[in-house]
Each structure stands twice: as structure tokens, then as C-alpha cells.
Motif scaffolding. Structure first.
Motif, PDB file in Angstrom:
ATOM      1  N   ALA A   1      13.469  32.460  84.770  1.00 58.56           N
ATOM      2  CA  ALA A   1      14.634  31.575  84.841  1.00 58.56           C
ATOM      3  C   ALA A   1      14.343  30.341  85.683  1.00 58.56           C
ATOM      4  CB  ALA A   1      15.830  32.335  85.409  1.00 58.56           C
ATOM      5  N   GLY A   2      14.651  29.179  85.103  1.00 54.56           N
ATOM      6  CA  GLY A   2      14.434  27.917  85.791  1.00 54.56           C
ATOM      7  C   GLY A   2      13.036  27.366  85.665  1.00 54.56           C
ATOM      8  N   GLY A   3      12.129  28.096  84.978  1.00 56.13           N
ATOM      9  CA  GLY A   3      10.741  27.670  84.866  1.00 56.13           C
ATOM     10  C   GLY A   3      10.525  26.677  83.744  1.00 56.13           C
ATOM     11  N   ASN A   4       9.301  26.110  83.703  1.00 55.87           N
ATOM     12  CA  ASN A   4       8.991  25.057  82.735  1.00 55.87           C
ATOM     13  C   ASN A   4       7.909  25.461  81.747  1.00 55.87           C
ATOM     14  OD1 ASN A   4       6.776  25.072  84.435  1.00 55.87           O
ATOM     15  ND2 ASN A   4       7.258  23.106  85.403  1.00 55.87           N
ATOM     16  N   ALA A   5       7.712  26.769  81.553  1.00 52.50           N
ATOM     17  CA  ALA A   5       6.637  27.208  80.665  1.00 52.50           C
ATOM     18  C   ALA A   5       6.868  26.764  79.226  1.00 52.50           C
ATOM     19  CB  ALA A   5       6.489  28.733  80.726  1.00 52.50           C
ATOM     20  N   PHE A   6       8.105  26.728  78.780  1.00 51.53           N
ATOM     21  CA  PHE A   6       8.381  26.344  77.406  1.00 51.53           C
ATOM     22  C   PHE A   6       8.109  24.854  77.191  1.00 51.53           C
ATOM     23  CE2 PHE A   6      11.416  24.639  74.253  1.00 51.53           C
ATOM     24  CZ  PHE A   6      10.949  25.292  73.123  1.00 51.53           C
ATOM     25  N   ALA A   7       8.668  24.003  78.015  1.00 50.26           N
ATOM     26  CA  ALA A   7       8.523  22.563  77.836  1.00 50.26           C
ATOM     27  C   ALA A   7       7.165  22.062  78.275  1.00 50.26           C
ATOM     28  CB  ALA A   7       9.628  21.830  78.599  1.00 50.26           C
ATOM     29  N   GLY A   8       6.532  22.734  79.258  1.00 49.17           N
ATOM     30  CA  GLY A   8       5.256  22.267  79.774  1.00 49.17           C
ATOM     31  C   GLY A   8       5.429  21.267  80.889  1.00 49.17           C
ATOM     32  N   ILE A   9       4.293  20.896  81.490  1.00 53.42           N
ATOM     33  CA  ILE A   9       4.326  19.964  82.616  1.00 53.42           C
ATOM     34  C   ILE A   9       3.514  18.707  82.338  1.00 53.42           C
ATOM     35  CG2 ILE A   9       4.769  21.735  84.354  1.00 53.42           C
ATOM     36  CD1 ILE A   9       1.792  21.787  84.978  1.00 53.42           C
TER      37      ILE A   9
ATOM     38  N   GLY B   1       0.540  34.097  81.712  1.00 54.60           N
ATOM     39  CA  GLY B   1       0.693  33.621  83.073  1.00 54.60           C
ATOM     40  C   GLY B   1       0.266  32.182  83.213  1.00 54.60           C
ATOM     41  N   ASN B   2      -0.018  31.528  82.106  1.00 51.19           N
ATOM     42  CA  ASN B   2      -0.537  30.165  82.086  1.00 51.19           C
ATOM     43  C   ASN B   2       0.119  29.458  80.908  1.00 51.19           C
ATOM     44  OD1 ASN B   2      -2.456  27.942  81.332  1.00 51.19           O
ATOM     45  ND2 ASN B   2      -3.598  28.746  83.071  1.00 51.19           N
ATOM     46  N   ILE B   3       0.226  28.146  80.983  1.00 49.32           N
ATOM     47  CA  ILE B   3       0.925  27.419  79.929  1.00 49.32           C
ATOM     48  C   ILE B   3       0.030  26.381  79.268  1.00 49.32           C
ATOM     49  CG2 ILE B   3       3.146  27.812  81.013  1.00 49.32           C
ATOM     50  CD1 ILE B   3       3.138  24.949  82.008  1.00 49.32           C
ATOM     51  N   GLY B   4      -1.287  26.414  79.554  1.00 50.73           N
ATOM     52  CA  GLY B   4      -2.196  25.466  78.932  1.00 50.73           C
ATOM     53  C   GLY B   4      -2.308  25.691  77.431  1.00 50.73           C
TER      54      GLY B   4
END
Length: 638
Positions: free
Chosen positions: A245-253, A303-306
């Protein structure tokens, strides 16, 4: 290599039907489990953390006095009952559960094991609980031998259950993700909810998982493009993302991260591999706290969004999950194909991924050059050695890259379609594989003989070629001499490999493809009519890195060499980082931190040992940390 006419699609698909491995045939297993039903109650941090009842259904391949499953001795078995509820005798010792259930070959069995305990994690973290800022989490990662740390099963990759149900009761507001489709979520008066997932495709024990936490849920739909739908039929596939919750894994950074982009990878991989193998269910990601990813069937734990990891785990749904291993010895088939998928994705948009492609290519090829031992594993007891990145991942990728060059992209795509079973009912094979089956498919589709190549590069060969090149202009051609000199570094005196040669003229480049298969060979490359030998500027051997080799020495005209030095070490941690990182190097020297455009954002000297670099001034994104002899990736988040 021997070349014959390529058979038509239907002819070689008919031939391939006779090449499939029957389930269990390669391993001599005594059981065939057809169904698992996991009913679990999890209390993160409780005592015990886990209570479960697991029903196992299957049949005997041989006469048996007892059914043997794997289950950690840390867990306590409370009872075993057959389908009628009658109590069965059992022995639980040394990580095995022996259930008194005499069977004649062909007989079916069904029983339920009730147990509890707090699992002890092994491998890469087979059972983990804890808290993050959004709340409690639970996740499992069972590859290769960790499934029995948290539930009783027949723990061998060759025994695929036909289907599985995973039902998990957890405290609110935890949500559970697992294999297949969500069948129900039942709220209870005590503030818990039971989440039930059902998966109706063949699945190995190590691919059954749960990932639980206080998640935000994002949903996409992959709609198969018309060009692919004309071949494979229409498809609208749900894509689910469970993000803390509140994380940016879907949209990415940044431009090189974000799970949302899996929607663009799916048609690319369907084009290369054939239809998504679990088309009646879903694909998705569930966020966990380990640094990498795990290709749990239909829902990868991440555990990573790359984007390179997103593409890697997606490709595993075809190679590793649908096309499963007959034994862990051929792990390179899983990881080599998944690593190759990272580059297929980057190649699909070369302008966007130019910097990332160049960095990862040099990094992975450098690792492959350090691989030791045979690609087929001779020891599957040491988990860290099994998953050595230099071998099954990067050397496995380079072997597949060489094959791709030797057969050409159109034939290679046909090989992948056949290997993944694109013409099977449902568009996927869901069977077992090994190196021999891959060879059979490769040869049937390409019409080429790969026995020597696979023996040298996969089964029995170690190391890689060391090549010295010389070239001499002739009146209307250039003669290129290649000599293999891996005298002390390999057990293969003369490797077989593709050798693309580039003749650089004043106004053009001539590309000629050959296969090197002797200790010393001369290749003649004709020049265009009227070309003077003096117009030859140089000859390049494999400048795009299609083969795994090293130059005998510098200054020989061999232009493609790895970046970095053998044995150089650079560690960057914590990674991802917010404020600062520790960079550990073996020797003092200068270092740079660069963004993905190649722009230097920090530079300075490093001492041998640990060094602190502040990254508070850097925007979120992926960066390269580079010294004169090594490099690594750093993810900065905000």
C-alpha cells in the motif's frame, strides 16, 4: 554444420509429438500427484505461525507400501486421514513423511495431512514473515527445495500436479495472492479473511506460492493484437498487480521500471514463443521483500521493479513453468531462456533501451566468460552453485544467442514455438524437458546437426574459446585466419561457434557469417567488384558479441572484447537506496556513477574496502556504478 531442407511446420510438429518426455520417465519417480488442496491459517509472528491441512491426490507408478512426501521436520504432523476420514499411520523423520498407504501400481490415493508449526526458511527464503511500512507480510519462495519447508508435497520438478487450490486465512487487512484465479474471499467474525485461489494447469510444487500483505491492487487487461489473434485466436487476459500500500511498483520510478509495462511485453513474447500458456487464467505480480523475482506460476513474486526483471519472470511462464524441467540438472534451460528474454525486450525498442542494453550486455557477457564447469549441472545439492549467475543464467543465454545466430531469427522463432508447444491444444505444451528434448526440437525445426555444439557448450565442455585472428588482403577478397588457443582454460581444443566477420571498407561494411569448427580455419570473404585491397580499413571478429570468446591478446585485430577485468569485485548496498550507499571494491581507484543516458552524476576516488557515497541529490531511477575493472546497478527511490 550439416544442413538439410527445413521440414514444413506440420511435418516437424508431427515428428516432435514422438519426442515428448512422458511425465516422470526421466526420473523413475514412484508417484504421480494429480491434485493438491492447501488449506492454511497464517498468523504472522504468532506461535505457531502456520496451521494447515493439505490434501494430496494421485496414483502409484509402482507397488508401494507407503506414500512418501517431503515435509520439514521442524513442522509437527497432527494427523493423517484418508478420504473417508479414517486415521492413517505415518512416520515423520529427516524431512520426509511416510504415510502407511499400501498401493499396487496404478492405484489411486487421497489423504489429508494436518500439521502446524513455524517454518524454518531455507534456500532463497522459502517462508518469510515480517512487517513493512504498510503492515505485515508473508511470502514463500520454494525454488528449488523449499516447498517442504511449509507444506507436505512430492517435491520434484518432474511431478506436476494437474491442478491446485490454495486457501489462506489471514488477519485483516492482509490480502493474499497466489496461483490461478481468485475463487473467493470469505470474511470471518474474528477479523480474518480466507482467500481461495484455484489453478487448473499442470504445476510443479516449487511454483506453488502465496504472497500476502496490505496491498493496493492494480488491474490491467492484455488484449491480443489482431495480427497475433489471427494466428492464435482472440484473448483478453487479466493482469493483476499486488503492491504494498502506497508503493510505486506498478507505475515505476523512471523509464526503466514499473510493472505496468508487462502489458507491452506480452505481445512481443507471444510473437517469439507462442500463446501465453495460462490463457484461461491470468498473469500478475505480487510485491515481496526479497531483492529479486521468482516466477511463481501466473503470479510472479517481485522485490524489484526493473523492466529487465519483469521481462525475465514473464518469460519463465513459458520456459520453466509451462515447459518444466525433468530434473534440476538442466536448470540452464529455464534461466538461459529467461535471460535471453531481457534482451529480446530491449531489442524491441533500441532507441529507448540503448544505454541499458549496452550496460547489461557487457555485464552479462563478462559473467558468462567467468562460468566454471559444464552448463548441465553435475551437482544439484549446492543451491548457491546451482544458481550461479555466471553459468545457468548468462552462459545459458550466450549459448542460446549463438544458436539464434546460427539458424537465423525466423527459424529460431519457429524453434521457440515448437519447443513451447505453440501448436498443442491450448497453445502450450505443459510437459517436461531436458537438454536432449531441446536438441531434438532444435534439429527437427532447423534441419541442422547440433550434437557437437551442445556437447561442447552444454553437456561436457568447460570454458570458452580464446581466438587469435589475422587477415590478409587478396586481389578480390580478404582471407581471415582464426586460431583457437584455449590451451589451459578449457577441455575443448576446438569449439564450434558462429563467427560473424565484418570487413570495414572506406564507405561500407561487408558482413559475412561463418561457423568455426576447427582449431585453425581460413575464411575467404569476396570483395565487391572493383574494390581495391588498399580500401580495407580493418576486419572485425564478432563486433556485436554473438559468440562467447576472448581474444588471444590485444592488437590482433580482434575488436570485440569484454569490458572489465576477470575477478574484479564491486558490491553496492543497500540496493535500492534512498540516502546513501556503501560501495565495496577490492582495490583502490576512481569511480563514476552514471545515469542511463551515460551522464556522470558523481565521480571520485574509492579506497580498497568499504566506501560511502551519498545519493540524496539524485532523482529516483537506475544508475550505473563503475570502476576501471567492474560495474554494478544501483536503484535510487524516493
Amino acid at each position: 554444420m550439416k544442413t538439410v531442407l527445413i521440414p514444413t511446420l506440420r511435418l516437424w510438429m508431427a515428428a516432435l509429438a514422438m519426442l515428448a518426455l512422458p511425465a516422470g520417465s526421466a526420473t523413475g519417480q514412484h508417484l504421480d500427484v494429480t491434485w493438491y488442496d492447501l488449506a492454511l491459517e497464517v498468523d504472522p509472528g504468532g506461535s505457531p505461525e502456520l496451521r494447515g491441512e493439505v490434501t494430496v491426490d494421485g496414483w502409484a507408478r509402482t507397488d508401494l507400501q507407503a506414500v512418501t512426501l517431503e515435509l520439514s521436520s521442524v513442522l509437527q504432523v497432527r494427523a493423517v486421514r484418508d478420504a473417508s476420514g479414517a486415521v492413517l499411520g505415518y512416520t515423520h523423520a529427516d524431512g520426509h513423511l511416510y504415510v502407511d498407504y499400501p498401493l499396487t501400481s496404478g492405484d489411486r490415493f487421497r489423504f489429508t495431512v494436518a500439521y502446524d508449526g513455524t517454518p524454518a526458511s531455507s534456500g532463497f527464503g522459502s517462508w518469510q514473515t515480517g512487517t513493512v511500512s504498510s503492515g505485515a507480510y508473508i511470502w514463500t519462495l520454494s525454488e528449488p527445495y523449499g516447498a517442504s519447508d511449509w507444506w507436505p508435497n512430492h517435491d520434484h520438478p518432474s511431478d506436476k500436479a494437474d491442478s491446485v487450490r490454495v486457501s489462506v486465512r489471514v488477519p485483516d487487512p492482509i490480502r493474499v495472492g497466489s496461483n490461478g484465479l481468485l475463487d473467493s474471499s470469505e470474511a470471518h467474525p474474528d477479523g480474518t479473511t480466507t482467500w481461495t485461489w484455484e489453478h487448473h494447469y499442470p504445476i510443479a510444487s516449487y511454483l506453488i506460492s502465496l504472497a500476502a500483505g496490505t496491498y493496493d491492487v492494480y488491474e490491467q487487461a492484455y488484449i491480443r493484437p489482431p495480427a497475433l489473434a489471427a494466428t492464435w485466436g482472440p484473448l483478453e487476459l487479466p493482469i493483476l498487480h499486488y503492491v504494498f500500500a502506497g508503493g510505486n511498483a506498478f507505475a515505476g520510478i523512471d523509464d526503466f521500471s514499473g510493472w505496468r509495462e508487462v502489458i507491452d511485453m506480452m505481445p512481443l513474447f507471444e510473437d517469439w514463443y507462442g500463446p501465453y500458456p495460462f490463457a484461461n487464467e491470468k498473469y500478475g505480480h505480487a510485491q515481496v521483500t526479497f531483492r529479486g523475482g521468482m516466477e511463481h506460476q501466473t503470479m510472479s513474486s517481485m522485490g524489484n521493479i526493473g523492466l529487465n526483471l519483469v521481462s525475465h519472470e514473464l518469460a519463465h511462464q513459458w520456459f520453466g513453468n509451462s515447459v518444466g524441467l525433468a530434473s534440476w540438472e538442466d536448470l540452464w534451460l529455464n534461466e538461459g531462456f529467461a535471460t535471453q528474454a531481457e534482451f529480446l525486450h530491449m531489442e524491441s525498442d533500441p532507441d529507448r533501451f540503448q544505454g541499458m542494453h549496452a550496460f547489461l550486455f557487457d555485464l552479462y557477457r563478462d559473467r558468462a566468460l567467468r562460468a566454471r564447469g559444464t552448463l548441465v549441472l553435475t551437482d544439484t545439492t549446492d543451491v548457491a552453485d546451482m544458481f550461479d549467475a555466471t553459468r545457468v543464467y548468462t552462459k545459458g543465454w550466450m549459448v542460446l544467442r549463438m544458436i539464434r545466430r546460427m539458424v537465423g531469427d525466423s527459424v529460431y522463432r519457429a524453434v521457440l514455438h515448437a519447443y513451447a508447444g505453440a501448436d498443442e491444444p491450448g497453445g502450450a505444451w505443459h510437459g517436461l524437458t531436458d537438454t536432449q528434448r531441446f536438441q531434438d526440437v532444435l534439429e527437427a525445426v532447423s534441419g541442422q546437426d547440433f550434437q557437437r555444439f551442445l556437447d561442447q557448450w552444454v553437456r561436457s565442455g568447460t570454458g570458452h574459446p580464446v581466438i587469435r585472428m589475422t587477415w590478409t588482403p587478396a586481389a578480390d577478397a580478404v582471407d581471415v585466419v582464426l586460431r583457437q588457443e584455449q590451451f589451459d582454460s578449457s577441455n575443448i581444443p576446438a569449439f564450434e561457434m558462429p563467427v560473424p566477420l565484418h570487413v570495414v571498407l572506406a564507405d561500407t561494411v561487408i558482413v559475412a557469417d561463418f561457423v568455426l569448427d576447427a582449431g585453425e580455419q581460413t575464411f575467404r570473404i569476396p570483395l565487391p567488384a572493383g574494390t581495391l585491397p588498399t580500401s580495407i580499413q580493418t576486419v572485425l571478429l564478432d563486433p556485436e558479441g554473438w559468440a562467447l570468446w576472448e581474444p588471444a591478446e590485444t592488437g590482433t585485430g580482434v575488436e570485440h572484447a569484454r569490458d572489465g577485468q576477470q575477478g574484479a569485485q564491486l558490491d553496492v548496498y543497500p540496493n535500492p537506496a534512498r540516502d546513501g550507499v556503501t560501495v565495496r571494491v577490492d582495490a583502490p581507484g576512481n569511480a563514476r556513477v552514471m545515469d542511463m543516458t551515460g551522464r556522470t552524476v558523481w565521480s571520485g576516488p574509492l579506497a580498497a574496502g568499504r566506501n560511502r557515497i551519498e545519493v540524496t541529490h539524485l532523482p529516483a531511477g537506475v544508475y550505473v556504478v563503475r570502476t576501471s575493472g567492474a560495474f554494478g546497478l544501483l536503484t535510487v527511490f524516493r
